[in-house]
Enzyme design. Structure first.
Site, mmCIF file in Angstrom:
data_model
loop_
_atom_site.group_PDB
_atom_site.id
_atom_site.type_symbol
_atom_site.label_atom_id
_atom_site.label_comp_id
_atom_site.label_asym_id
_atom_site.label_seq_id
_atom_site.Cartn_x
_atom_site.Cartn_y
_atom_site.Cartn_z
ATOM 1 N N HIS A 170 -0.012 5.886 -2.990
ATOM 2 C CA HIS A 170 1.154 6.700 -2.593
ATOM 3 C C HIS A 170 0.644 7.991 -1.939
ATOM 4 O O HIS A 170 0.900 9.098 -2.418
ATOM 5 C CB HIS A 170 1.979 7.001 -3.842
ATOM 6 N N GLU A 273 1.855 5.093 2.990
ATOM 7 C CA GLU A 273 1.366 4.480 1.764
ATOM 8 C C GLU A 273 0.928 3.034 1.995
ATOM 9 O O GLU A 273 1.727 2.200 2.428
ATOM 10 C CB GLU A 273 2.460 4.524 0.697
#
Length: 301
Positions: A170, A273
């Site tokens: 992330h 991500e």
């Protein structure tokens, strides 16, 4: 292990040291001539990466980030595992899994033949994790800090049955001005627009941010570029083990409402991500393994 024990067992003179950081968490400090980096052993998370040739970090970390047991650290490269997004079974378990708010174990440190520094952190299932997710597993994150940053997440299934997996790096990238940022490499890709109720759309041209963005791109290429005009640089992302990518920027309202973001942080960050998300679900065979990797590098004209 204490900081002294970590330094005695895993420190590399002139290159890698351990010290107590924010929240009392053990931190890995790397400065090897090719780059500087900061890694939190809690959460197994890269918090900073700055090549020696660069004046700015690649990673964004909020000044209001939490450094507390049970909390995720807002910034750097959080690890979402063994699911990405909401609990896939609707059991009320935390979003993005349970490894980004746990203390990992230091497995090894080493210097590569190219002079980069490699740190391996690990987790294994416990009675507590099996109560959350009833699987036997061994997880390792291998972080290589050199002229580029390589992050590899290795999932090993120790059980007798396959299990499904969604996951993500992330990654929060620091940018000079979100209004002057483009993400290249997703042109004509299909994506699920989570800001618009998950409607499937087609990307037209480069990705630009002019409001809240929360998209899962599917069937993507494995090389993307963040064009950061304000900092006069390009961040190249090469991935393997992934057929999807998430692009996220919270914009004004979410930045204002999130306690661990400054109101204006949306202007200085973009998340691109590397994921296994949406339909990109991994099946890890019994006694098998799966590897997700991303390589981040900076380019200038």
């Amino acid at each position: 292990m204490s900081i002294d024990q970590l330094n005695a067992g895993y420190g590399i003179p002139g290159q890698l040291t351990f010290a107590t950081g924010n929240g009392g968490f053990p931190m890995v400090h790397i400065d090897n001539g090719q780059a500087k980096a900061l890694i939190s052993v809690y959460s197994g998370q890269v918090l900073s990466f700055q090549p020696a040739t660069e004046t700015a970090d690649l990673m964004f970390v909020s000044d209001k980030a939490y450094y507390a047991e049970g909390k995720a650290i807002k910034g750097g490269v959080p690890i979402c595992w063994p699911w990405f997004g909401p609990d896939p079974e609707g059991l009320g378990r935390p979003a993005h899994g349970f490894v980004r708010n746990r203390l990992w174990n230091v497995v090894s440190t080493a210097t590569t033949p190219e002079g980069a520094t490699q740190v391996t952190l690990g987790l294994q299932d416990t009675e507590e994790t099996r109560a959350i997710w009833p699987q036997a597993f061994e997880l390792a994150i291998v972080i290589t800090v050199g002229t580029s940053l390589t992050v590899e997440l290795i999932t090993r299934n120790l059980g007798d049955k396959a299990f499904p997996l969604t996951q993500a790096f992330h990654t929060y990238f620091l940018v000079g001005d979100i209004n002057r940022v483009q993400v290249l490499g997703l042109e004509n890709s299909q994506y699920l627009d989570k800001v618009d109720g998950g409607v499937e759309k087609t990307q037209v041209g480069a990705v630009a941010v002019a409001g809240e963005v929360d998209r899962i791109y599917v069937d993507i290429t494995n090389e993307l570029v963040i064009e950061d005009a304000a900092l006069n640089r390009r961040i190249r992302i090469k991935s393997s083990g992934s057929k999807s990518v998430v692009v996220w920027n919270p914009w004004v309202t979410i930045s204002t409402n999130m306690a661990d973001l400054e109101d204006t942080d949306y202007q200085r960050l973009i998340c691109v991500e590397t994921t296994n998300a949406a339909t990109d679900i991994v099946e890890v065979p019994a006694h098998g393994e799966f590897r997700l990797q991303a390589i981040y590098s900076v380019e200038r004209d």
